[in-house]
Design a protein around this motif. Structure first.
Motif, mmCIF file in Angstrom:
data_model
loop_
_atom_site.group_PDB
_atom_site.id
_atom_site.type_symbol
_atom_site.label_atom_id
_atom_site.label_comp_id
_atom_site.label_asym_id
_atom_site.label_seq_id
_atom_site.Cartn_x
_atom_site.Cartn_y
_atom_site.Cartn_z
ATOM 1 N N ARG A 112 38.571 58.323 48.856
ATOM 2 C CA ARG A 112 37.994 57.994 50.173
ATOM 3 C C ARG A 112 38.875 57.013 50.925
ATOM 4 N N HIS A 113 38.716 57.039 52.262
ATOM 5 C CA HIS A 113 39.466 56.111 53.116
ATOM 6 C C HIS A 113 38.465 55.166 53.794
ATOM 7 N N PHE A 114 38.694 53.867 53.649
ATOM 8 C CA PHE A 114 37.710 52.887 54.126
ATOM 9 C C PHE A 114 38.276 51.961 55.195
ATOM 10 N N LYS A 115 37.386 51.477 56.044
ATOM 11 C CA LYS A 115 37.672 50.285 56.850
ATOM 12 C C LYS A 115 37.089 49.124 56.055
ATOM 13 N N VAL A 116 37.943 48.192 55.646
ATOM 14 C CA VAL A 116 37.470 47.068 54.829
ATOM 15 C C VAL A 116 37.516 45.781 55.644
ATOM 16 N N LEU A 117 36.411 45.055 55.655
ATOM 17 C CA LEU A 117 36.333 43.764 56.349
ATOM 18 C C LEU A 117 36.079 42.674 55.317
ATOM 19 N N VAL A 118 36.947 41.689 55.297
ATOM 20 C CA VAL A 118 36.774 40.570 54.354
ATOM 21 C C VAL A 118 36.550 39.300 55.170
ATOM 22 N N ASN A 119 35.442 38.616 54.901
ATOM 23 C CA ASN A 119 35.215 37.315 55.547
ATOM 24 C C ASN A 119 35.811 36.233 54.639
ATOM 25 N N PRO A 120 36.991 35.677 55.012
ATOM 26 C CA PRO A 120 37.650 34.731 54.103
ATOM 27 C C PRO A 120 36.830 33.466 53.869
ATOM 28 N N PHE A 121 35.844 33.220 54.739
ATOM 29 C CA PHE A 121 35.006 32.027 54.557
ATOM 30 C C PHE A 121 33.641 32.367 53.969
ATOM 31 N N GLY A 122 33.448 33.624 53.571
ATOM 32 C CA GLY A 122 32.145 34.068 53.062
ATOM 33 C C GLY A 122 31.728 33.257 51.846
ATOM 34 N N GLY A 123 30.422 33.009 51.765
ATOM 35 C CA GLY A 123 29.900 32.277 50.612
ATOM 36 C C GLY A 123 30.596 30.946 50.461
ATOM 37 N N GLN A 124 31.164 30.715 49.310
ATOM 38 C CA GLN A 124 31.878 29.457 49.084
ATOM 39 C C GLN A 124 33.381 29.642 49.301
ATOM 40 N N GLY A 125 33.745 30.636 50.091
ATOM 41 C CA GLY A 125 35.160 30.858 50.410
ATOM 42 C C GLY A 125 35.909 31.644 49.349
ATOM 43 N N HIS A 126 35.182 32.422 48.513
ATOM 44 C CA HIS A 126 35.847 33.158 47.437
ATOM 45 C C HIS A 126 36.115 34.623 47.778
ATOM 46 N N ALA A 127 35.655 35.060 48.965
ATOM 47 C CA ALA A 127 35.690 36.505 49.239
ATOM 48 C C ALA A 127 37.124 37.068 49.242
ATOM 49 N N LYS A 128 38.084 36.294 49.761
ATOM 50 C CA LYS A 128 39.471 36.776 49.839
ATOM 51 C C LYS A 128 40.030 37.002 48.418
ATOM 52 N N ARG A 129 39.801 36.024 47.564
ATOM 53 C CA ARG A 129 40.287 36.147 46.186
ATOM 54 C C ARG A 129 39.588 37.307 45.462
ATOM 55 N N MET A 130 38.298 37.451 45.715
ATOM 56 C CA MET A 130 37.557 38.564 45.091
ATOM 57 C C MET A 130 38.155 39.909 45.495
ATOM 58 N N TRP A 131 38.484 40.017 46.784
ATOM 59 C CA TRP A 131 39.066 41.258 47.263
ATOM 60 C C TRP A 131 40.416 41.504 46.584
ATOM 61 N N GLU A 132 41.285 40.490 46.618
ATOM 62 C CA GLU A 132 42.655 40.682 46.128
ATOM 63 C C GLU A 132 42.719 40.899 44.616
ATOM 64 N N THR A 133 41.911 40.160 43.876
ATOM 65 C CA THR A 133 42.086 40.210 42.422
ATOM 66 C C THR A 133 41.148 41.204 41.730
ATOM 67 N N ILE A 134 40.013 41.513 42.348
ATOM 68 C CA ILE A 134 39.074 42.409 41.653
ATOM 69 C C ILE A 134 38.887 43.738 42.397
ATOM 70 N N ALA A 135 38.489 43.649 43.677
ATOM 71 C CA ALA A 135 38.098 44.883 44.372
ATOM 72 C C ALA A 135 39.295 45.782 44.701
ATOM 73 N N GLU A 136 40.333 45.210 45.305
ATOM 74 C CA GLU A 136 41.466 46.015 45.768
ATOM 75 C C GLU A 136 42.108 46.816 44.622
ATOM 76 N N PRO A 137 42.364 46.204 43.443
ATOM 77 C CA PRO A 137 42.961 46.992 42.361
ATOM 78 C C PRO A 137 42.095 48.182 41.940
ATOM 79 N N VAL A 138 40.775 48.054 42.031
ATOM 80 C CA VAL A 138 39.907 49.180 41.638
ATOM 81 C C VAL A 138 40.022 50.305 42.674
#
Ligand SMILES: Nc1ncnc2c1ncn2[C@@H]1O[C@H](COP(=O)(O)OP(=O)(O)OP(=O)(O)O)[C@@H](O)[C@H]1O
Length: 473
Positions: free
Chosen positions: A105-131
């Motif tokens: 599938r092809h997605f439009k991905v939006l990451v809020n770098p300040f989401g929650g406690q500011g971990h969303a960017k790292r979550m995307w790069e280290t966990i979600a994106e590789p999957v």
């Protein structure tokens, strides 16, 4: 009909192994010298490639050992003697893994770098994106830079290019995406673009509602639902307030729940725990709020709601445990049936009006308000109704604490001081001058508002409870 399992003999290191795809998962067995099989592990297939000289690479999500069985990404490499055989196995298995759904599938991905406690960017790069990459999915990525950025993107998006919009954030960014899609001149088409939720905020109600208490906060589990899930029709609430009309998919709250949501910015460092801590403090203070509440009841008896609706007694039962095909989506309603907040209440619609003080009044579509808070245990993805929860004034501190503890499991709706109803629409008019009203965690003016549910108006990528069920076994 295919006959399962599809088996392939291979080698991994010095061991002979057997890869058996059973129609849902891959069982990866070792074969001992005497020919007996030994289950090594069961994994979810994301992709299979044949690389270099006869090496078969299977990208999988495997459940970690432990009570929660959270998935992690792994790359398994096997040697095959017969390349043609392996290619056939690869083709058979992949066509079954992605039987009714598009692969890559092809997605439009939006990451809020300040989401929650500011971990969303790292979550995307280290966990979600590789999957996503391992599954052969592609994406256009945007880090949101300001409030309403997600809304602007959804409003202008070329929807034909994408299979879904995915947010790595809390519910606030999704609220913007949905409102952006609904504001478009082509909303009648755009609303069908599925959304996917990866929990990266401090309020991740959609993710918890889709995956249940145990897995709602887990990024890889959420990504699997986006890669392999199907588009489930989900009701959307329209809200009219003043001259505005906008949309809410989580909850519309007044009183305590709104205070907890919006009046706790200074507690953001606590993460999701801030909601529970603040709610206990508010219940102790017994503060109540005068208002006029009107609603069109469908069911007000909790026992009947329990027997006739999608009531979940166990936190582990996920919201999406139902088929995607039950609902005829060919004629979704976008026009409000009960007028807006400024229209007179039409008696023939069955409105009931009460004037009183409440501790809180909450309309909701999602069962989970946040981690550990199963506020609306009977809410269904597409019953076309709003679940309306009211804590009247004067519950007392002890009852208040019992109710609060009940929200962890949904048992609070049985407390004799709590009212839980299924309604077609409701209108709330604050009778004091200031306070909070929260729409999916967003501030709105402290003025009257009216809410009604539109059946199956949005599509949410969901795994239909399949993973949650297999993880519970
Ligand atoms: N770069 C940014 N700077 C400031 N605000 C942003 C940015 N990106 C997104 N936002 C805003 O942050 C809000 C909350 O974001 P999000 O959905 O990630 O939830 P959250 O961090 O869990 O927040 P909350 O707990 O307040 O709901 C959204 O309303 C969105 O408009």
């Amino acid at each position: 009909m295919a006959s399962f399992p599809f088996i392939l003999q291979a080698h991994q290191g010095n061991h002979q192994v057997e890869l058996a795809y059973n129609g849902q998962q891959l069982e990866f067995d070792g074969v001992d010298v005497d020919g007996s099989r030994r289950l090594i592990k069961t994994v979810e297939i994301l992709n299979i490639t044949i690389e270099h000289e006869n090496s078969l690479v299977v990208a999988v999500a495997s459940a970690k050992n432990g009570p929660k069985k959270e998935f992690v990404l792994e790359r398994l490499v096997f040697q095959v003697r017969d390349k043609a055989n392996a290619a056939q196995w690869q083709s058979n298995v992949l066509s079954h893994v992605y039987k009714d759904i598009k692969r890559g599938r092809h997605f439009k991905v939006l990451v809020n770098p300040f989401g929650g406690q500011g971990h969303a960017k790292r979550m995307w790069e280290t966990i979600a994106e590789p999957v996503f990459k391992a599954a052969g999915c592609t994406y256009d990525l945007t880090y949101t830079t300001h409030r309403y950025h997600a809304k602007e993107i959804a409003r202008d998006l070329n929807i034909r290019l994408y299979d879904a919009v995915v947010s790595v954030s809390g519910d606030g960014v999704l609220h913007e995406v949905i409102n952006g899609l609904m504001e478009r001149p082509d909303a009648i088409i755009a609303h069908k673009l599925p959304v996917g939720a990866i929990p990266g905020g401090s309020g991740n109600a959609l993710s918890y509602s889709l995956l249940g208490e145990d897995h709602g906060g887990h990024v890889t589990n959420a990504v699997l639902g986006i890669i392999k899930g199907r588009a489930m029709p989900v009701d959307l609430c329209s809200v009219t307030q003043g001259q505005d009309r906008y949309f809410s998919f989580v909850l519309q709250s007044f009183g305590l729940v709104a205070d907890v949501d919006l009046g706790t910015e200074d507690m953001r460092w606590m993460g999701e725990a801030r909601f529970t801590v603040a709610a206990i403090g508010k219940l102790m203070s017994q503060q109540s709020y005068p208002c006029e509440l009107s609603y069109i009841p469908v069911e007000t008896n909790v026992d009947k709601i329990r027997s006739e609706y999608n009531y979940r007694r166990q936190q582990s039962v996920v919201w999406a445990d139902q088929t995607h095909d039950e609902l005829d989506q060919s004629h979704p309603t976008i026009v409000d049936r009960f007028g807006g907040v400024n229209a007179p209440l039409n008696k023939s619609d069955g409105w009931i009006t009460e004037s009183d003080e409440v501790i809180t009044a909450v309309g909701a579509k999602l069962p989970w308000a946040s981690k550990g808070m199963l506020l609306n245990p009977a809410s269904s993805p597409n019953d076309g109704l709003v679940d309306l929860l009211v804590f009247p004034k004067g519950t007392g501190r002890i009852n208040g604490m019992q109710i609060m503890m009940g929200t962890e499991t949904g048992e609070h709706i049985y407390h004799n001081k709590v009212r839980y109803m299924k309604v077609k629409a409701f209108r709330l008019t604050p009778k004091n001058t200031s306070g909070y009203i929260s729409m999916d965690g967003e501030h709105t003016p402290y003025t009257p508002y009216q809410v009604e549910a539109h059946r199956g108006l949005i599509s949410v990528l969901s795994i239909e409870g399949r993973y949650a069920r297999s993880m519970r076994e």
